[in-house]
Design a protein around this motif. Sequence first.
Motif, PDB file in Angstrom:
ATOM      1  N   GLN A   1       5.349   6.139  -3.991  1.00 21.05           N
ATOM      2  CA  GLN A   1       6.481   5.089  -3.530  1.00 21.05           C
ATOM      3  C   GLN A   1       7.349   5.708  -2.486  1.00 21.05           C
TER       4      GLN A   1
ATOM      5  N   THR B   1       1.665 -13.787  10.866  1.00 20.59           N
ATOM      6  CA  THR B   1       2.148 -13.947   9.427  1.00 20.59           C
ATOM      7  C   THR B   1       3.516 -14.629   9.441  1.00 20.59           C
TER       8      THR B   1
ATOM      9  N   TYR C   1       8.361  -8.806   4.951  1.00 13.24           N
ATOM     10  CA  TYR C   1       8.313  -8.393   3.660  1.00 13.24           C
ATOM     11  C   TYR C   1       7.244  -8.791   2.827  1.00 13.24           C
ATOM     12  N   MET C   2       6.318  -7.794   2.436  1.00 12.65           N
ATOM     13  CA  MET C   2       5.211  -8.215   1.809  1.00 12.65           C
ATOM     14  C   MET C   2       5.041  -7.793   0.480  1.00 12.65           C
ATOM     15  N   PRO C   3       5.637  -8.442  -0.527  1.00 20.62           N
ATOM     16  CA  PRO C   3       5.683  -8.059  -1.970  1.00 20.62           C
ATOM     17  C   PRO C   3       4.384  -7.450  -2.597  1.00 20.62           C
ATOM     18  N   ASN C   4       3.313  -7.965  -2.357  1.00 19.41           N
ATOM     19  CA  ASN C   4       1.994  -7.917  -2.805  1.00 19.41           C
ATOM     20  C   ASN C   4       1.237  -6.753  -2.123  1.00 19.41           C
ATOM     21  N   ALA C   5       1.534  -6.212  -1.220  1.00 24.10           N
ATOM     22  CA  ALA C   5       0.973  -5.088  -0.193  1.00 24.10           C
ATOM     23  C   ALA C   5       1.644  -3.516  -0.780  1.00 24.10           C
ATOM     24  N   GLU C   6       0.672  -2.657  -0.416  1.00 21.61           N
ATOM     25  CA  GLU C   6       1.175  -1.373  -0.785  1.00 21.61           C
ATOM     26  C   GLU C   6       2.391  -0.692  -0.395  1.00 21.61           C
TER      27      GLU C   6
ATOM     28  N   HIS D   1       5.491  -2.241   1.066  1.00 24.34           N
ATOM     29  CA  HIS D   1       6.070  -3.836   1.315  1.00 24.34           C
ATOM     30  C   HIS D   1       6.807  -3.851   2.531  1.00 24.34           C
TER      31      HIS D   1
END
Length: 327
Positions: free
Chosen positions: A173, A108, A80-85, A87
């Motif tokens: 989204q 990562t 989970y990458m909250p800052n990526a387009e 996520h």
Amino acid sequence: MINYWQQENGIFVKKDKDKIDPEKRLWVDARNVTSKEIAVLEADYKLDHDHVVDSLDPDELSRIEQGDGYVLTIMRLPVYMPNAEVHYHTAPMGAIVFSDTIITMCWTDCEVLKDLCANRIKDLTISDFPAFITRILSRADTMFLRYLKEINRRTNSIQEELQVSIENNELIQLFNLEKSLMYFTSSLKSNQLLLEKIRKTKIIKFDADDQDWLDDVEVDNRQAMEMANTYSQTISGTMDAFASVISNNMNIVMKQLTVFSIALMLISFITSFWGMNIRLPWTKDDGWTGFIVISIGCAVLATGAFVIMTFMSKIQKKFRQLKNRKR
């Protein structure tokens, strides 16, 4: 970053490299490693460079193979990458098993590895490396299921927002969530092939308890695959439905603009007609001819438009009645 972990009373404890107990089994946790750290690992444990590169390759698929004095297992973990387009992603993790050491490598960070370090997994031990790998796969399936539920909740929220007002942001989204589901589906299928290969090959020996854990992992993995496929089809159908709504709204707007342009064309026709060499009405010369022609033309056009609109209205009314009868 490379961290060294050993268990004390069933709890993972971080160790400095010079304070490692040689009599206990060791877990080497390598995440977000640099080129210098990779060189250290290859030198200390005599790892094949290709195996290290494969473990850190974001596009590498799950597999198991024999190395020089060790066994390499690559599995896909949810990230989970909250800052990526987008996520929700997946990443490969390589587990290199020696007789008394296991090395995990990932390009990562992810929740699965955090849970291992934080002792959130019950009865986890590195005294049995096959069981350790099985528990990692089991935790990965648990995180896959958790993220899938979050994706589903987010999809429902976006659908409610789109019913109020259709915006590009919400559609983007939905598209990103669909991409995440595609990543999940591909990784889950890859892990499923890994589980099947682990059963068929004897590279890693599993006891009866480990076999039971593998059965549970396969069940969770299949459930996650089915959920990912179902949610992906739901999002795809939702996007198609809203695309039809957008197209219908566009048709309504174009219809209104067409009616408005036709009304303007009538005025333009009149002014253009009198702009030619035709005498204007109510002048000293006989200019009533143009006025009469224009009046008759306007009356004919208005009557024709009224007849056509009435005829189309009756056809639409009959069509609705037939449609209601079929229902």
